[in-house]
Every structure is written in structure tokens, then in C-alpha cells.
Motif scaffolding. Sequence first.
Motif, PDB file in Angstrom:
ATOM      1  N   GLU A  72       0.899  -1.366  -0.039  1.00 15.39           N
ATOM      2  CA  GLU A  72      -0.041   0.034  -0.010  1.00 15.39           C
ATOM      3  C   GLU A  72       0.808   1.257   0.142  1.00 15.39           C
ATOM      4  O   GLU A  72       0.573   2.237  -0.579  1.00 15.39           O
ATOM      5  N   ALA A  73       2.158   1.252   0.580  1.00 13.70           N
ATOM      6  CA  ALA A  73       2.665   2.482   0.858  1.00 13.70           C
ATOM      7  C   ALA A  73       4.258   2.019   0.769  1.00 13.70           C
ATOM      8  O   ALA A  73       5.075   2.126   1.754  1.00 13.70           O
ATOM      9  N   ASN A  74       4.698   1.481  -0.530  1.00 16.22           N
ATOM     10  CA  ASN A  74       5.992   0.984  -0.508  1.00 16.22           C
ATOM     11  C   ASN A  74       7.261   1.696  -0.108  1.00 16.22           C
ATOM     12  O   ASN A  74       8.018   1.138   0.592  1.00 16.22           O
ATOM     13  N   GLU A  75       7.200   3.104  -0.487  1.00 14.32           N
ATOM     14  CA  GLU A  75       8.409   3.851  -0.258  1.00 14.32           C
ATOM     15  C   GLU A  75       8.335   4.316   1.333  1.00 14.32           C
ATOM     16  O   GLU A  75       9.313   4.413   2.016  1.00 14.32           O
ATOM     17  N   GLU A  76       7.033   4.578   1.699  1.00 14.10           N
ATOM     18  CA  GLU A  76       7.030   4.806   3.083  1.00 14.10           C
ATOM     19  C   GLU A  76       7.357   3.837   4.016  1.00 14.10           C
ATOM     20  O   GLU A  76       8.001   4.151   5.036  1.00 14.10           O
ATOM     21  N   VAL A  77       6.958   2.460   3.759  1.00 12.62           N
ATOM     22  CA  VAL A  77       7.159   1.339   4.567  1.00 12.62           C
ATOM     23  C   VAL A  77       8.659   1.188   4.487  1.00 12.62           C
ATOM     24  O   VAL A  77       9.279   0.876   5.558  1.00 12.62           O
ATOM     25  N   LYS A  78       9.366   1.259   3.370  1.00 10.43           N
ATOM     26  CA  LYS A  78      11.016   0.936   3.370  1.00 10.43           C
ATOM     27  C   LYS A  78      11.573   1.956   4.201  1.00 10.43           C
ATOM     28  O   LYS A  78      12.438   1.615   4.741  1.00 10.43           O
ATOM     29  N   LYS A  79      11.176   3.183   4.140  1.00 12.30           N
ATOM     30  CA  LYS A  79      11.773   4.308   4.904  1.00 12.30           C
ATOM     31  C   LYS A  79      11.602   3.847   6.328  1.00 12.30           C
ATOM     32  O   LYS A  79      12.432   4.166   7.051  1.00 12.30           O
ATOM     33  N   ALA A  80      10.158   3.657   6.816  1.00 12.08           N
ATOM     34  CA  ALA A  80      10.114   3.397   8.214  1.00 12.08           C
ATOM     35  C   ALA A  80      10.631   2.264   8.713  1.00 12.08           C
ATOM     36  O   ALA A  80      11.363   2.174   9.910  1.00 12.08           O
ATOM     37  N   LEU A  81      10.925   1.272   7.953  1.00 15.84           N
ATOM     38  CA  LEU A  81      11.743   0.090   8.329  1.00 15.84           C
ATOM     39  C   LEU A  81      13.098   0.278   8.256  1.00 15.84           C
ATOM     40  O   LEU A  81      13.658  -0.340   9.269  1.00 15.84           O
ATOM     41  N   GLY A  82      13.660   0.982   7.403  1.00 12.48           N
ATOM     42  CA  GLY A  82      15.002   1.571   7.421  1.00 12.48           C
ATOM     43  C   GLY A  82      15.225   2.287   8.756  1.00 12.48           C
ATOM     44  O   GLY A  82      16.452   1.804   9.715  1.00 12.48           O
ATOM     45  N   PHE A  83      14.400   3.103   9.400  1.00 11.87           N
ATOM     46  CA  PHE A  83      14.707   3.818  10.752  1.00 11.87           C
ATOM     47  C   PHE A  83      14.581   2.678  11.789  1.00 11.87           C
ATOM     48  O   PHE A  83      15.257   2.756  12.767  1.00 11.87           O
ATOM     49  N   ILE A 118      14.279   6.166  17.766  1.00 11.86           N
ATOM     50  CA  ILE A 118      12.910   5.553  18.230  1.00 11.86           C
ATOM     51  C   ILE A 118      11.758   6.346  17.863  1.00 11.86           C
ATOM     52  O   ILE A 118      10.711   5.792  17.492  1.00 11.86           O
ATOM     53  N   TYR A 119      11.923   7.786  18.465  1.00 13.63           N
ATOM     54  CA  TYR A 119      10.831   8.651  18.074  1.00 13.63           C
ATOM     55  C   TYR A 119      10.419   8.767  16.613  1.00 13.63           C
ATOM     56  O   TYR A 119       9.391   8.874  16.331  1.00 13.63           O
ATOM     57  N   THR A 121      11.127   6.545  14.332  1.00 11.84           N
ATOM     58  CA  THR A 121      10.474   5.267  13.829  1.00 11.84           C
ATOM     59  C   THR A 121       9.001   5.479  14.293  1.00 11.84           C
ATOM     60  O   THR A 121       8.137   5.162  13.539  1.00 11.84           O
ATOM     61  N   TYR A 122       8.784   5.816  15.515  1.00 15.62           N
ATOM     62  CA  TYR A 122       7.260   6.105  15.996  1.00 15.62           C
ATOM     63  C   TYR A 122       6.746   6.920  14.979  1.00 15.62           C
ATOM     64  O   TYR A 122       5.532   6.617  14.629  1.00 15.62           O
ATOM     65  N   LEU A 123       6.970   8.064  14.877  1.00 15.35           N
ATOM     66  CA  LEU A 123       6.331   8.911  13.813  1.00 15.35           C
ATOM     67  C   LEU A 123       6.107   8.221  12.488  1.00 15.35           C
ATOM     68  O   LEU A 123       4.938   8.654  11.829  1.00 15.35           O
ATOM     69  N   LYS A 124       6.957   7.544  12.016  1.00 14.57           N
ATOM     70  CA  LYS A 124       6.769   6.742  10.686  1.00 14.57           C
ATOM     71  C   LYS A 124       5.738   5.692  10.801  1.00 14.57           C
ATOM     72  O   LYS A 124       4.980   5.432   9.833  1.00 14.57           O
ATOM     73  N   PHE A 125       6.022   5.082  12.007  1.00 14.75           N
ATOM     74  CA  PHE A 125       4.970   3.734  12.046  1.00 14.75           C
ATOM     75  C   PHE A 125       3.608   4.174  12.293  1.00 14.75           C
ATOM     76  O   PHE A 125       2.711   3.669  11.707  1.00 14.75           O
ATOM     77  N   VAL A 126       3.384   5.165  13.221  1.00 10.86           N
ATOM     78  CA  VAL A 126       2.135   5.668  13.350  1.00 10.86           C
ATOM     79  C   VAL A 126       1.308   6.089  12.070  1.00 10.86           C
ATOM     80  O   VAL A 126       0.365   5.903  12.094  1.00 10.86           O
ATOM     81  N   LEU A 135       2.537   0.574  19.693  1.00 10.65           N
ATOM     82  CA  LEU A 135       3.385  -0.335  20.167  1.00 10.65           C
ATOM     83  C   LEU A 135       4.825  -0.186  20.577  1.00 10.65           C
ATOM     84  O   LEU A 135       5.621  -0.738  21.570  1.00 10.65           O
ATOM     85  N   LEU A 136       5.307   1.090  20.126  1.00 14.12           N
ATOM     86  CA  LEU A 136       6.627   1.641  20.363  1.00 14.12           C
ATOM     87  C   LEU A 136       6.714   2.486  21.674  1.00 14.12           C
ATOM     88  O   LEU A 136       7.598   2.911  21.943  1.00 14.12           O
ATOM     89  N   ILE A 137       5.653   2.984  22.289  1.00 13.72           N
ATOM     90  CA  ILE A 137       5.466   3.834  23.173  1.00 13.72           C
ATOM     91  C   ILE A 137       6.071   3.334  24.378  1.00 13.72           C
ATOM     92  O   ILE A 137       6.862   4.078  24.991  1.00 13.72           O
ATOM     93  N   PRO A 138       5.885   1.995  24.833  1.00 12.91           N
ATOM     94  CA  PRO A 138       6.352   1.409  25.990  1.00 12.91           C
ATOM     95  C   PRO A 138       7.964   1.681  25.880  1.00 12.91           C
ATOM     96  O   PRO A 138       8.822   1.870  26.876  1.00 12.91           O
ATOM     97  N   TYR A 139       8.432   1.327  24.633  1.00 14.01           N
ATOM     98  CA  TYR A 139       9.956   1.215  24.305  1.00 14.01           C
ATOM     99  C   TYR A 139      10.506   2.635  24.485  1.00 14.01           C
ATOM    100  O   TYR A 139      11.637   3.011  25.073  1.00 14.01           O
ATOM    101  N   LEU A 140       9.728   3.552  23.960  1.00 15.32           N
ATOM    102  CA  LEU A 140      10.268   5.072  24.023  1.00 15.32           C
ATOM    103  C   LEU A 140      10.203   5.487  25.574  1.00 15.32           C
ATOM    104  O   LEU A 140      11.216   6.273  25.924  1.00 15.32           O
ATOM    105  N   ALA A 141       9.174   5.151  26.270  1.00  9.91           N
ATOM    106  CA  ALA A 141       9.328   5.291  27.837  1.00  9.91           C
ATOM    107  C   ALA A 141      10.435   4.844  28.531  1.00  9.91           C
ATOM    108  O   ALA A 141      11.065   5.338  29.382  1.00  9.91           O
ATOM    109  N   TRP A 142      10.702   3.633  28.170  1.00  4.06           N
ATOM    110  CA  TRP A 142      11.437   2.652  28.929  1.00  4.06           C
ATOM    111  C   TRP A 142      13.149   3.196  28.499  1.00  4.06           C
ATOM    112  O   TRP A 142      13.938   3.571  29.283  1.00  4.06           O
ATOM    113  N   VAL A 143      13.283   3.486  27.090  1.00  4.23           N
ATOM    114  CA  VAL A 143      14.620   4.120  26.773  1.00  4.23           C
ATOM    115  C   VAL A 143      14.827   5.410  27.355  1.00  4.23           C
ATOM    116  O   VAL A 143      15.632   5.965  27.542  1.00  4.23           O
TER     117      VAL A 143
END
Length: 158
Positions: A72-83, A118-119, A121-126, A135-143
Motif C-alpha cells: 500500500e505504501a512501498n516507499e513509506e514502509v521501506k523508509k520506516a523499516l530503515g529507521f 526510536i521517536y 520510527t514511532y512517527l513513521k510507524f504511526v 506499540l513503540l510507546i513503552p519502548y520510548l518510555a523505557w529508553v
Amino acid sequence: MSKIVKIAIALIVCLVVGYSASIVTRPSVETWYPTITKPIFNPPNWIFMPVWTSLYILMAVAAGLVWDKIKEANEEVKKALGFFIIQLTLNAVWSYLFFGLKNPMLALIEIVILWLMIYETYLKFVKINKIAGYLLIPYLAWVGFATILNASIWWLNK
């Protein structure tokens, strides 16, 4: 490839990274770490393994959900997974800097960069999948907590 297979692959990758970091961490936790001054809010050592395991599972599910949107969003997904890969690499590097090199100052600089990645990555994932981002919010909080802990350890032992 199904969503479940993508999540399973992401889980294997995340757990391998976590296990690799633990190889560097374990010897120092038994020798060097007990000898340094830690702040009063330092958690007991036993808490780190279950917390990190849980975080790696959440990260893997998030990555799998984003990866599943690649058509659905090839370039966006590739960039997000890169981060995602960059932050996962930085996650492992932190253990090497802090426990392997026993260098809290260098680890502090790196963990700030890690949190920012991580932040991002969160912005791109959301944008791609809201649940994946959340799902990345607990990770952001812990780090974030780990950054304060790392800074305190550096300050107390400089």
C-alpha cells in the motif's frame, strides 16, 4: 508472505539482537556493574530481562504490522523499516558501549541518539499503522528512563 510470518521474522531478528546484546552485558553485570555507584531509583538487575524481552516482542509486532503494509505504501514502509533497523542497531550498540567498553559517557551520547531514532520510527510507524506506532510507546518510555539512569550513573561515577 502473511502478516504472521512477517511478525515472526521480525521477532526472530529482534530477539537475536537482544540476545547478542546480552552476551556483552552479562559478564559486566557480574563484575563491573556491581562496583559502580548507581542512583537510588536504579531497578534491580532481574527486572531488565523481562522488560527487554517484552519490548522486543512489541517492537517485532510493530515492525511486522508496518512491513505488512508494503504494497500500500512501498516507499513509506521501506523508509520506516530503515529507521527501525537503525534504531535496533543502536539499541545493540548501547550495550557494547556501556557494558562492553564500560563507558557511561559514550553510552549516554549514544542513547540520546537512540531515543531520537526510536521517536522518528514511532512517527513513521504511526502514519502507516496506528497500532504499530502505539506499540513503540513503552519502548520510548523505557529508553527515556534508561537515558536518565545512564546520565545518573555517568554523573555519579565521573
